[in-house]
Design a protein around this motif. Structure first.
Motif, PDB file in Angstrom:
ATOM      1  N   ALA A 312       0.843  -1.164   0.031  1.00 23.57           N
ATOM      2  CA  ALA A 312      -0.044   0.092   0.125  1.00 23.57           C
ATOM      3  C   ALA A 312       0.824   1.273   0.063  1.00 23.57           C
ATOM      4  O   ALA A 312       1.796   1.311   0.987  1.00 23.57           O
ATOM      5  N   LEU A 313       0.778   1.948  -1.032  1.00 26.02           N
ATOM      6  CA  LEU A 313       1.681   3.250  -1.251  1.00 26.02           C
ATOM      7  C   LEU A 313       1.058   4.237  -0.376  1.00 26.02           C
ATOM      8  O   LEU A 313      -0.116   4.279  -0.147  1.00 26.02           O
ATOM      9  N   PRO A 314       1.797   5.451  -0.034  1.00 23.18           N
ATOM     10  CA  PRO A 314       1.152   6.624   0.626  1.00 23.18           C
ATOM     11  C   PRO A 314       0.214   7.179  -0.336  1.00 23.18           C
ATOM     12  O   PRO A 314       0.078   7.151  -1.447  1.00 23.18           O
ATOM     13  N   THR A 315      -0.803   7.864   0.331  1.00 19.19           N
ATOM     14  CA  THR A 315      -1.650   8.703  -0.195  1.00 19.19           C
ATOM     15  C   THR A 315      -1.084   9.860  -1.255  1.00 19.19           C
ATOM     16  O   THR A 315      -0.267  10.478  -0.510  1.00 19.19           O
ATOM     17  N   GLU A 348       2.624   4.119   4.836  1.00 19.90           N
ATOM     18  CA  GLU A 348       1.859   5.657   4.943  1.00 19.90           C
ATOM     19  C   GLU A 348       2.717   6.532   5.573  1.00 19.90           C
ATOM     20  O   GLU A 348       2.580   7.352   6.289  1.00 19.90           O
ATOM     21  N   GLN A 349       3.926   6.703   5.266  1.00 21.53           N
ATOM     22  CA  GLN A 349       4.875   7.671   5.531  1.00 21.53           C
ATOM     23  C   GLN A 349       5.092   8.783   4.500  1.00 21.53           C
ATOM     24  O   GLN A 349       4.808   8.431   3.449  1.00 21.53           O
ATOM     25  N   PRO A 350       5.936   9.680   4.691  1.00 23.28           N
ATOM     26  CA  PRO A 350       6.175  10.512   3.648  1.00 23.28           C
ATOM     27  C   PRO A 350       7.047   9.895   2.784  1.00 23.28           C
ATOM     28  O   PRO A 350       7.660   8.932   2.867  1.00 23.28           O
ATOM     29  N   TRP A 351       6.993  10.398   1.282  1.00 24.52           N
ATOM     30  CA  TRP A 351       7.564   9.371   0.117  1.00 24.52           C
ATOM     31  C   TRP A 351       8.911   8.876   0.135  1.00 24.52           C
ATOM     32  O   TRP A 351       9.279   7.656  -0.079  1.00 24.52           O
ATOM     33  N   PRO A 352       9.963   9.721   0.539  1.00 19.90           N
ATOM     34  CA  PRO A 352      11.381   9.296   0.572  1.00 19.90           C
ATOM     35  C   PRO A 352      11.551   8.271   1.641  1.00 19.90           C
ATOM     36  O   PRO A 352      12.103   6.932   1.379  1.00 19.90           O
ATOM     37  N   GLU A 353      10.933   8.454   2.998  1.00 16.20           N
ATOM     38  CA  GLU A 353      10.907   7.176   3.801  1.00 16.20           C
ATOM     39  C   GLU A 353      10.308   6.064   3.514  1.00 16.20           C
ATOM     40  O   GLU A 353      10.585   4.884   3.671  1.00 16.20           O
ATOM     41  N   ALA A 354       9.049   6.406   2.838  1.00 14.36           N
ATOM     42  CA  ALA A 354       8.354   5.020   2.384  1.00 14.36           C
ATOM     43  C   ALA A 354       8.831   4.258   1.400  1.00 14.36           C
ATOM     44  O   ALA A 354       9.014   2.810   1.390  1.00 14.36           O
ATOM     45  N   ALA A 355       9.604   4.827   0.521  1.00  7.74           N
ATOM     46  CA  ALA A 355      10.177   4.463  -0.779  1.00  7.74           C
ATOM     47  C   ALA A 355      11.477   3.504  -0.182  1.00  7.74           C
ATOM     48  O   ALA A 355      11.621   2.378  -0.708  1.00  7.74           O
ATOM     49  N   GLU A 356      12.155   4.192   0.626  1.00  8.34           N
ATOM     50  CA  GLU A 356      13.249   3.339   1.127  1.00  8.34           C
ATOM     51  C   GLU A 356      12.703   2.039   2.051  1.00  8.34           C
ATOM     52  O   GLU A 356      13.571   1.077   1.898  1.00  8.34           O
ATOM     53  N   SER A 475       4.163  21.681  -3.237  1.00  7.91           N
ATOM     54  CA  SER A 475       3.491  20.555  -3.910  1.00  7.91           C
ATOM     55  C   SER A 475       2.218  21.000  -4.665  1.00  7.91           C
ATOM     56  O   SER A 475       1.610  21.875  -4.619  1.00  7.91           O
ATOM     57  N   SER A 476       2.294  20.184  -5.694  1.00  8.82           N
ATOM     58  CA  SER A 476       1.189  20.879  -6.766  1.00  8.82           C
ATOM     59  C   SER A 476      -0.250  20.102  -6.547  1.00  8.82           C
ATOM     60  O   SER A 476      -1.232  20.569  -7.303  1.00  8.82           O
ATOM     61  N   THR A 477      -0.504  19.341  -5.725  1.00  9.78           N
ATOM     62  CA  THR A 477      -1.738  18.741  -5.361  1.00  9.78           C
ATOM     63  C   THR A 477      -1.802  18.417  -3.925  1.00  9.78           C
ATOM     64  O   THR A 477      -0.762  18.408  -3.234  1.00  9.78           O
ATOM     65  N   GLY A 478      -2.957  18.159  -3.454  1.00 13.50           N
ATOM     66  CA  GLY A 478      -3.265  18.206  -1.876  1.00 13.50           C
ATOM     67  C   GLY A 478      -3.866  19.267  -1.330  1.00 13.50           C
ATOM     68  O   GLY A 478      -3.692  20.427  -1.585  1.00 13.50           O
ATOM     69  N   PRO A 479      -4.645  18.988  -0.077  1.00 13.58           N
ATOM     70  CA  PRO A 479      -5.339  19.944   0.467  1.00 13.58           C
ATOM     71  C   PRO A 479      -4.650  20.859   1.288  1.00 13.58           C
ATOM     72  O   PRO A 479      -4.742  22.014   1.523  1.00 13.58           O
ATOM     73  N   ARG A 480      -3.392  20.392   1.624  1.00 12.72           N
ATOM     74  CA  ARG A 480      -2.491  21.078   2.466  1.00 12.72           C
ATOM     75  C   ARG A 480      -0.988  21.129   2.131  1.00 12.72           C
ATOM     76  O   ARG A 480      -0.437  20.181   1.989  1.00 12.72           O
ATOM     77  N   PRO A 481      -0.617  21.903   1.074  1.00 11.11           N
ATOM     78  CA  PRO A 481       0.668  22.073   0.419  1.00 11.11           C
ATOM     79  C   PRO A 481       1.880  21.690   1.220  1.00 11.11           C
ATOM     80  O   PRO A 481       1.844  22.267   2.334  1.00 11.11           O
ATOM     81  N   ASP A 482       2.615  21.111   0.919  1.00  7.62           N
ATOM     82  CA  ASP A 482       3.975  20.936   1.594  1.00  7.62           C
ATOM     83  C   ASP A 482       5.053  22.127   0.993  1.00  7.62           C
ATOM     84  O   ASP A 482       5.072  22.295  -0.284  1.00  7.62           O
ATOM     85  N   LEU A 483       5.598  22.723   1.852  1.00  7.35           N
ATOM     86  CA  LEU A 483       6.620  23.781   1.333  1.00  7.35           C
ATOM     87  C   LEU A 483       7.951  23.332   1.714  1.00  7.35           C
ATOM     88  O   LEU A 483       8.177  22.825   2.985  1.00  7.35           O
TER      89      LEU A 483
END
Length: 595
Positions: A312-315, A348-356, A475-483
């Motif tokens: 299951a990949l992160p949302t 369901e972690q942030p992508w870099p941690e999830a990928a690793e 981030s270009s998508t998402g209800p609360r953008p990451d900066l």
């Protein structure tokens, strides 16, 4: 875009990077603004050539990149639509000079390609096609570049033959070429997608990889006689599949897929195209793991040893961005294969941690080693018999938390110490603040769009563009953008297709000041569009006009606030992990309370 080189007010707004209200104001306040030449009273059209001259003369035309020039050629010819882009791509891939209604445009684009490279033009047209289709909701969505890269890395295609039986725009097989696949074959049922995939792969092949893309689907399989080593795919899942026509097909070794389960048909199609021992890596909606209609096929995949992992990949890491996608790993069984242990991963972690974490879990699983201790809370290997219950529910989150080994005291103690250290560092990270002692006049502000037109900021959204230290990412998508502000370690890294880059002139704008301004609630309300998939319109954001010295003072404060947020999030994550370990250990009997 209208015929005859005419544009609407909305087209002018996009061309100048402003709102439609700004265009309306220009029409009212500037007597020399070009007059309408068509359309209607409520939606007039204007001559594009005159609009460009007026924008240039009034200093309102943004600086154009080479890719902007390409888009402008399409706009001038009224051919900036997805079907027109696909038609032009077909002409560019032909060795002979183009003929027909698109010939002149193709000739102009060939001239641009001679300057900036055919590969750059083909990739830009492919990106433009996907963007246009997404805007009108016509399908053809692409797998995100970072997810495609991970899928292909896990598949290890070096020297192998790789297939994608439903390739869309070719993102996954493009990644396979980058990983030195010996041969790549792909098909899709949409002629336009086939053209775009050919363009993308033609731009990628700079090494001895054989590539072939054809039109094909489940009924008319373009590669029916070919057997491959690896299948990677993100197949379509809207609607059903040709059940009546294919009900007696020999591909359904694991039971006939139900009418409402097209994904299970694609899984069995992929397995049928493999050599024994070959692997499938397929991105699927989460419902495939649990829907009652598919339980019989899922049970057979387990019983025969074909299913090896469900991840299951992160949302929000790949389209559609409002759901968690699952990555299934399957293997075509050898004659001696039987039921195999199945890896379940809930990432369901942030992508870099999830990928690793996914990399570590899959490597250990394929090598037959125990899973690393540090990912025990997110992954588990299960006997297929335990998964073949009445529901045959393969959703990772329903197995990982209940099946992991109960934590021992040493693990709990280490986590507690880490949590205590994280919490102890929080008070020092709180920046001081006080009430202003004197009143102050309101500060004038301006929009990011206006700053772009003046040349003091640049907004970069082209995937693959190299980043620079000091760039601000949103981030270009998402209800609360990451900066994020890019540090020196990120210098030169490529921009991915989920983020937008704001690049400032360091003599005029402090990047941390820009980040702080963008993170304000007022700006987030301005820039986040509504809809089922929120998008970022960063040019709407407003930035106070402060001196570089004042910006730096605020920017340093904003940087400290971001560091505080990072510390809070780390402490929160450790706290949640600690609580889960305590509860699990108490219930399992490996821990006791301090009585």
């Amino acid at each position: 875009m209208k015929h005859g080189g005419e544009v609407t007010a909305g087209d002018i707004a996009r061309l100048a990077g402003v709102s439609r209200a700004a265009v309306s104001n220009w029409r009212k306040r500037h007597p020399d603004f070009p007059k309408p030449v068509g359309g209607s009273v409520s939606s007039p059209t204007f001559p594009l050539a005159e609009i460009e001259v007026w924008l240039e003369a009034n200093g309102r035309m943004p600086t154009r990149t080479d890719v902007d020039r390409l888009h402008l050629v399409l706009q001038r010819a009224s051919m900036d639509s997805d079907d027109a882009v696909a038609a032009i791509v077909r002409l560019l891939l032909e060795p002979e000079p183009a003929t027909g209604p698109y010939a002149q445009v193709a000739a102009e684009i060939r001239a641009i390609a001679a300057e900036i490279g055919t590969d750059t033009v083909l990739e830009a047209l492919a990106t433009r096609f996907v963007d246009l289709r997404d805007r009108r909701g016509a399908g053809g969505r692409s797998t995100s570049a970072e997810v495609a890269a991970l899928v292909v890395e896990l598949a290890q295609p070096h020297g192998s033959t790789v297939m994608d039986p439903a390739c869309r725009t070719g993102v996954l097989v493009h990644a396979a070429i980058a990983r030195h696949a010996a041969r790549v074959i792909a098909q899709d049922a949409d002629d336009d997608l086939v053209a775009i995939a050919r363009a993308r792969l033609a731009a990628a092949v700079d090494r001895p990889t054989r590539v072939e893309v054809r039109r094909g689907d489940l009924v008319v399989d373009a590669f029916a006689d070919v057997r491959v080593d690896i299948v990677v795919s993100d197949p379509p899942n809207a609607g059903g599949w040709p059940y009546e026509e294919l009900a007696r097909d020999l591909r359904w070794e694991y039971s006939l897929p139900p009418r409402s389960e097209p994904e299970l048909a694609w899984i069995q199609h992929a397995l049928a195209r493999l050599h024994p021992g070959g692997h499938v890596w397929m991105l699927l909606p989460p419902g495939v793991a649990e829907r009652p209609a598919g339980r019989r096929v899922r049970r057979e995949l387990l019983r025969r040893g074909a299913l090896r992992a469900v991840i299951a990949l992160p949302t929000g890491v790949t389209a559609p961005y409002n759901m968690r996608r699952h990555l299934w790993m399957l293997r075509r069984p050898d004659a001696v294969d039987g039921p195999q242990a199945v890896l379940m991963v809930d990432a369901e972690q942030p992508w870099p941690e999830a990928a690793e974490m996914i990399r570590g879990a899959v490597r250990a699983h394929l090598a037959g080693r125990p899973l690393p201790d540090e990912i025990g809370a997110h992954a588990v290997r299960l006997d297929p018999v335990s998964l073949s219950s009445e529901d045959v529910d393969l959703t990772p989150s329903r197995h990982v938390s209940g099946s992991q080994r109960a934590p021992d005291f040493t693990q709990v103690a280490v986590t507690r110490d880490r949590l205590a250290a994280a919490m102890a560092s929080l008070p020092a990270s709180l920046p001081p603040v006080q009430a202003r002692r004197s009143s102050h006049d309101p500060v004038a502000d301006t929009t990011v769009g206006d700053l772009v037109k003046r040349g003091s900021l640049a907004v970069i959204a082209e995937p693959g563009s190299p980043l620079r230290a000091g760039d601000v990412l949103i981030s270009s998508t998402g209800p609360r953008p990451d900066l994020q502000v890019v540090d020196h370690d990120g210098d030169g890294e490529p921009l991915d297709n989920r983020r937008i880059c704001i690049r400032s002139n360091p003599d005029h704008w402090d990047p941390w000041f820009i980040l702080g301004c963008l993170s304000s609630s007022a700006n987030l309300r301005r820039v986040v569009s509504t809809g089922s998939i929120p998008r970022i319109e960063v040019r709407r954001a407003r930035i106070p006009s402060l001196s570089p010295r004042e910006q730096h003072l605020y920017g340093e404060y904003f940087r400290r606030l971001q560091e505080m947020l990072v510390g809070l999030r780390r402490a929160t994550a450790l706290g949640e992990e600690f609580v889960e370990m305590i509860v699990g250990g108490l219930l399992a009997g490996t821990l006791d309370t301090d009585r």
